[in-house]
Design an enzyme around this catalytic site. Structure first.
Site, mmCIF file in Angstrom:
data_model
loop_
_atom_site.group_PDB
_atom_site.id
_atom_site.type_symbol
_atom_site.label_atom_id
_atom_site.label_comp_id
_atom_site.label_asym_id
_atom_site.label_seq_id
_atom_site.Cartn_x
_atom_site.Cartn_y
_atom_site.Cartn_z
ATOM 1 N N ALA B 115 46.411 -41.135 39.344
ATOM 2 C CA ALA B 115 45.467 -40.131 39.845
ATOM 3 C C ALA B 115 45.508 -40.121 41.363
ATOM 4 O O ALA B 115 46.115 -41.009 41.981
ATOM 5 C CB ALA B 115 44.056 -40.450 39.365
ATOM 6 N N LYS B 116 44.915 -39.142 41.954
ATOM 7 C CA LYS B 116 44.758 -39.086 43.411
ATOM 8 C C LYS B 116 43.624 -38.118 43.716
ATOM 9 O O LYS B 116 43.344 -37.230 42.902
ATOM 10 C CB LYS B 116 46.067 -38.583 44.070
ATOM 11 C CG LYS B 116 46.259 -39.073 45.480
ATOM 12 C CD LYS B 116 46.799 -40.497 45.491
ATOM 13 C CE LYS B 116 47.111 -40.973 46.869
ATOM 14 N NZ LYS B 116 47.791 -42.284 46.832
ATOM 15 N N GLY B 117 43.046 -38.269 44.881
ATOM 16 C CA GLY B 117 41.956 -37.363 45.229
ATOM 17 C C GLY B 117 41.670 -37.383 46.705
ATOM 18 O O GLY B 117 42.384 -38.033 47.476
#
Lengths: 81, 431
Positions: B115-117
């Site tokens: 994931a990334k954000g």
């Protein structure tokens, strides 16, 4: 079903304009950085990460900069990981 | 095609990040014969969240911010990946970085997905108390889209241990008092006093050093008196150099944002680090070395080259200048596709980024485990565990590369994707 897989043309359509997405755009070392001449395609940079929040306090024009009394760091300097 | 459009296309850099990651994925998928249905699944992220949230500024005004969280894949376990605060972040960048995290965690053999954000913001323009409120409000807005067994953020560009401490505190505050302490591992990269891991600071640099050590062992080579150069003297570059010097290797060149220095007789790692710490982070002017033009850096005579700064540094233009027989990629994507072909043709070995710099995410995994089990681990224990985990990944990649007669990067991608493919084949697709 192979036609559903992404192909070169689909990839082209989702290419970002990285000239507007480089970390260099907000890096204070941009003008003298010796790491790269291509400053447009950088999304990860160890030297950029070194730009610390406490450097920013020295800059003019930041509104109402206050000490964070809840900081986890005793000197109110955020740690970098 | 109009002239202006043609000109605009020529001005575009090599390729965008998302296209780059997709091409790497497709190339590996083709070589390994990845199941086409699974390729379809992995080509898109599972979830893409775009959140607009209001925060009151110090002057009383309210600003609305845009935050992202892309959860690419969780076939192997909870989503895992950093949160960055940067004005140029957008959904495509986050998608690309999330996909990269899926491969990295899978290759490392961790029970995580990718994931990334981040938040579209230039932190320079906000005070510490504003940044705290922005972080806390974003955490609240994310709600149960993150969680210790669901999606575990970590520091990235412009975020740090302090940011993680705010996220953990906010997330825990939304739970009932009796169960709050169970949720401390909602983020990793926390300050040591707040559930962080001893040694997390050096985990990535240690991983780079260990990768070089395993490579040397496999070639029955002693690292003592071997020479190395390092690009970037930040956290990764410094710690990798520190550990290499401990085993007798000699640092002969450093390049950072400020300049390049060299000394064929050796540069003392601690001396130059202490010098740079008192010199605004710059290595330039260090008395134990001579200055060098920045374009001469990769041509320095050495045995090992460690690009630990940024992407796209080793290109077709300088690949043939490189004298080293080993390149250990401490940074993400430092060697471009053309340069890699040229180097492999010349017999230069490359330890790929998703293996070489995975010490960091392995360190994060141990922090998560430490919190989950209610334990506090000591530094030696942490280093021993990273060593064991990384050695396992390295041996698998090296064996795959030798067995299939492919380079280490392709082997690493194939192993990472195969692990996810296996999970999908075993579980099937619901319903």
């Amino acid at each position: 079903m192979a036609h559903l897989l992404p192909n070169a043309s689909m990839i082209k359509s989702i290419v970002m304009d990285s000239s507007t997405h480089s970390l260099c755009l907000t890096c204070k070392r941009l003008s003298f950085c010796s790491l790269t001449t291509d400053k447009r395609f950088i999304w990860s940079c160890s030297e950029y990460v070194e730009e610390r929040f406490d450097d920013m306090a020295d800059q003019q024009g930041i509104k109402n900069k206050k000490k964070n009394l809840n900081s986890a760091n005793p000197e109110n300097k955020p740690e970098l990981v | 095609m109009s002239l202006s459009k043609d000109k605009k296309e020529k001005e575009l850099p090599k390729q965008g990040m998302l296209a780059n990651v997709m091409q790497q994925f497709e190339s590996a998928a083709k070589i390994m014969g990845l199941n086409s249905n699974i390729q379809k699944i992995l080509s898109e992220p599972n979830n893409e969240l775009i959140i607009h949230f209001p925060v009151r500024m110090d002057n009383g005004e309210v600003e609305v911010f845009k935050g992202y969280r892309v959860q690419h894949n969780n076939a192997l376990g909870p989503y895992k990946g950093g949160l960055r605060y940067h004005p140029t972040i957008d959904i495509d960048a986050v998608k690309a970085l999330a996909m990269w995290m899926t491969w990295k965690t899978s290759l490392a053999g961790l029970p995580y997905g990718g994931a990334k954000g981040g938040i579209q913001i230039d932190p320079k323009n906000y005070s510490q108390s504003e940044l705290e409120r922005i972080t806390r409000r974003f955490t609240y807005a994310l709600g149960d889209n993150i969680g210790p067994e669901h999606d575990i953020p970590a520091p990235d560009v412009n975020t740090n241990a302090q940011t993680m401490a705010w996220i953990a505190d906010t997330y825990m505050s939304t739970k009932s008092p009796s169960e709050r302490s169970q949720f401390q591992h909602v983020v990793t990269g926390k300050p040591v006093g707040s559930g962080g891991l001893e040694g997390r600071d050096r985990a990535t640099g240690l991983g780079v050093f260990l990768s070089i050590k395993y490579w040397a062992e496999s070639k029955k080579m002693d690292l003592k008196d071997k020479t190395f150069i390092v690009q970037g003297f930040g956290n990764v570059g410094y710690w990798a150099s520190h550990f290499l010097q401990e085993v007798g290797a000699k640092l002969v060149g450093i390049q950072d944002a400020f300049g390049t220095i060299t000394n064929a007789k050796g540069i003392d790692v601690e001396d130059v680090f202490n010098y740079a710490s008192g010199n605004g982070g710059s290595i330039v002017g260090f008395s134990g070395a001579q200055e060098l033009a920045s374009n001469k850096f990769f041509g320095l005579k050495c045995d090992i080259c460690i690009p630990a700064a940024l992407g796209n540094q080793i290109t077709a233009e300088n690949a043939n200048d490189i004298k080293a027989f080993l390149i250990a990629e401490g940074a993400n994507g430092p060697t471009n596709f053309e340069a890699e072909k040229m180097l492999l043709k010349r017999g230069v070995d490359i330890i790929p980024d998703i293996l070489c710099n995975s010490g960091g995410v392995i360190g994060s995994y141990f922090e998560w485990l430490q919190n989950r089990n209610g334990e506090i681990w000591e530094m030696e224990e942490v280093i021993g565990k990273i060593d064991k985990k990384l050695k396992d990944s390295f041996k698998k990649v090296q064996h795959k590369a030798a067995h299939d007669h492919i380079d280490m990067r392709t082997a690493a991608y194939i192993l990472a994707i195969q692990r996810i493919e296996r999970a999908y084949i075993q579980r099937g697709i619901f319903p």
